[in-house]
Enzyme design. Structure first.
Site: not given
Ligand code: EPZ
Length: 417
Positions: A22-23, A116, A121, A304, A396
Site C-alpha cells: 500500500k505505502n 490523526c 503529523r 508500522d 485500509r
Molecule cells: C509514512 O507516513 C507512512 N504512510 C506511514 O504508514 C509510516 O508510519 C511513516 O511513513 C513512517 O514510516 C504512508 O506511506 C501512506 P513521515 P508519513 O513523514 O510519510 C514528522 C501506516 O500505518 N514529520 O515519515 O506521513 C512526522 O510527524 C502508516 O501504513 C514532520 O515533522 O510519515 C513523524 O514524526 C501510518 N513534518 C516523522 O516526521 C513533516 O512535514 C516521520 O513521518 C512530515 C513529517
C-alpha cells in the site's frame, strides 16, 4: 460497522501470501500525474486507501480502472489541480498530489491535513521542499495554495527523516529545471520503489537507498507499466502471527531484504527463520524471550510494526521496553491490549511490557491501522473470544486479512454490521 470475532488459541499452519505494498503504491499512483497517458500498475491490492486514492485521481480528471490486481490510470485529460477536504481528511497520503500537481500545472490546491490517531503529523517539511524549489505557498481557509512558474532544482536538507516529504520532493524535482539534491532523505523500500518507478518513466535520480539523492531534472516523463513491491508490513504482521500463536508458517511472496530489522528481533525472541528469495518460514520460539524495541526510520525497526511486536511481547517470559521515535505517541493499542489482560505500563513515551502467561479474550476497539493489526494478533493468541470493533481501520491496509488468516487455520470471522 463491521466487527471481527476471533476464537483464539488455534495453531496456524501452512503458507500465507503477501499482497502489494500500500505505502509504495499510493505515492506511485500520484506520480502517474507527472506524465500524460496510460500507466499500468500490477500487484495492486483492493484496499480502502487505494480506492480512495483512485477516487482522488478521478476528481483530478484521470480515468482509473481497477480489477484483478491491475490498475490502469490514464492521466491524459487531467485538468483540475485540487485535493478537496473530504478526501484529504480521510487519507493523509492525499498530500502526495502536491508535488506532481505543481510540477505538471504550476499550481495546486490541497486541503491541509489535520491530526490523526497516531500523532499531530505536520506537513512543514513537504512545504519547505516545495518553497526551496521556487513555489509560493499560502495557507488559507484550511487549504495549501501552491504556485510556481517552473519548479527549479534546489538543495533540500531535511531536518528530520520523512517518508512523505522525501516522496513529494522527489516528484516535484524530477521535471524541475536543473539539479536537486535531497539530503537526509528517507531510505524506506517504498521510497526506493518510487525512485524505480520515476526512473523507468524517464527521470534521472541517483543515490537510491541512500539518504543523499541527486535528481537531474528532465523535460518530460512517459507513462509506463510496473509491478508493485510486496508489502513488508503485511509480511511482518504475518510473521508475528506465527510467533505469537507459536505456529510454524511460511510467509510467501515477500521480500526478506526489506524485513531485516524484524528478522533480527524475531531471532532474539527465539524464533528460527528459514529465509528464501521470496519467502520466509517461521519456526516459533517455545519460550518467547522479552526483547526491547525502538522504532526508528529505515533500516531500523519500522514504526508500522511496533504495535504488532508489542502484542507479541505481552506473552514474553520477562520484561521489555518499547519506544517509537518516529511517532512517539503511537500507543493507542496499549489500553486495548490491557483489556485482553496484558500488563503494559505507558510512561513518558515508553511502554514497559511485563509478559503474562496468557491473554484472555475481550471486546476491544481498533483505533488505527497497525493498532488494529496488533489486536488481531493478540486475539489469535488469547484464550476465548475477542471481538474487535471499528475494523474499517484494518481494511485500509490489509486485504481480506480474515480470509488470509482463516486459510492458515485461524478462527476469525467478519460480522457485517
Ligand atoms: C509514512 O507516513 C507512512 N504512510 C506511514 O504508514 C509510516 O508510519 C511513516 O511513513 C513512517 O514510516 C504512508 O506511506 C501512506 P513521515 P508519513 O513523514 O510519510 C514528522 C501506516 O500505518 N514529520 O515519515 O506521513 C512526522 O510527524 C502508516 O501504513 C514532520 O515533522 O510519515 C513523524 O514524526 C501510518 N513534518 C516523522 O516526521 C513533516 O512535514 C516521520 O513521518 C512530515 C513529517
Amino acid at each position: 460497522m463491521d466487527k471481527f470475532i476471533i476464537n483464539g488459541g488455534k495453531k496456524l499452519s501452512g503458507t500465507i501470501k503477501v499482497s502489494g505494498a500500500k505505502n509504495a503504491i499510493l505515492p506511485i499512483m500520484t506520480a502517474t500525474l507527472l506524465a500524460k497517458g496510460k500507466t499500468i500498475l500490477h500487484n495492486v491490492p483492493y484496499l480502502n486507501d487505494i480506492k480512495m486514492m483512485a477516487h482522488l485521481l478521478r476528481v483530478i480528471g484521470a480515468r482509473v480502472d481497477f480489477a484483478d490486481e491491475v490498475m490502469e490510470i490514464d492521466t491524459t485529460h487531467c485538468s483540475f489541480f485540487e485535493a478537496p477536504y473530504e478526501l484529504v481528511s480521510k487519507m493523509r497520503a492525499s498530500i502526495w498530489v502536491l508535488g506532481p500537481l505543481l510540477a505538471r500545472f504550476g499550481e495546486a490546491k490541497v486541503s491541509f491535513p489535520g491530526g490523526c490517531a497516531i500523532g499531530t503529523r505536520p506537513v512543514d517539511l513537504h512545504l519547505k521542499a516545495m518553497e526551496a524549489m521556487g513555489a509560493k505557498i499560502d495557507i488559507e481557509h484550511g487549504y495549501i495554495f501552491a504556485k510556481c512558474e517552473k519548479l527549479k532544482g534546489a538543495k533540500i536538507e531535511f531536518e528530520k527523516v520523512s517518508v512523505g516529504a522525501t516522496a513529494n520532493a522527489l516528484m516535484a524535482a524530477v521535471t524541475a529545471e536543473g539539479v536537486t539534491e535531497i539530503i537526509n532523505a528517507a531510505t524506506e523500500p517504498e521510497i526506493s520503489s518510487l525512485i524505480d518507478f520515476l526512473n523507468i518513466m524517464g527521470a534521472k535520480i541517483s543515490g537510491k537507498s541512500t539518504s543523499h539523492l541527486i535528481i537531474q531534472g528532465v523535460e518530460r516523463l512517459n507513462p509506463v507499466a510496473m509491478n508493485m513491491i510486496p508489502d513488508r508490513i503485511e509480511a511482518g504482521t504475518f510473521l508475528i502471527a506465527g510467533a505469537i500463536t507459536k505456529s510454524r508458517i511460511t510467509v510467501d511472496r515477500c521480500c526478506p531484504e526489506h524485513l531485516q530489522a524484524l528478522i533480527e528481533k524475531l531471532t532474539e525472541v527465539g524464533c528460527d527463520l528459514n529465509i528464501k528469495e521470496n519467502s520466509i518460514e517461521l519456526i516459533p520460539a517455545e519460550h518467547i524471550r522479552p526483547v526491547d524495541v525502538t522504532a526508528v526510520p529505515h533500516p531500523g525497526f519500522p514504526t508500522d510494526l511496533q504495535a504488532q511486536f508489542l502484542a507479541l511481547m505481552t506473552l514474553s517470559e520477562g520484561e521489555c521496553k518499547i519506544k517509537d521515535t518516529v511517532f512517539p505517541d503511537r500507543f493507542m493499542h496499549v489500553a486495548e491490549l490491557n483489556r485482553l489482560d496484558a500488563n503494559i505500563i505507558l510512561e513518558n513515551g515508553v511502554a514497559t511490557v511485563k509478559g503474562v502467561e496468557s491473554l484472555s479474550g475481550a471486546e476491544v476497539m481498533a483505533t488505527d491501522l497497525r493498532a488494529s493489526a496488533a489486536l488481531v494478533l493478540a486475539g489469535l493468541a488469547a484464550n476465548g473470544q475477542t471481538i474487535i470493533s471499528r475494523i474499517y481501520h484494518i481494511d485500509r491496509g490489509y486485504e481480506q486479512i480474515e480470509k488470509k488468516l482463516s486459510e492458515i487455520g485461524a478462527d476469525i470471522q467478519r460480522v457485517l454490521a
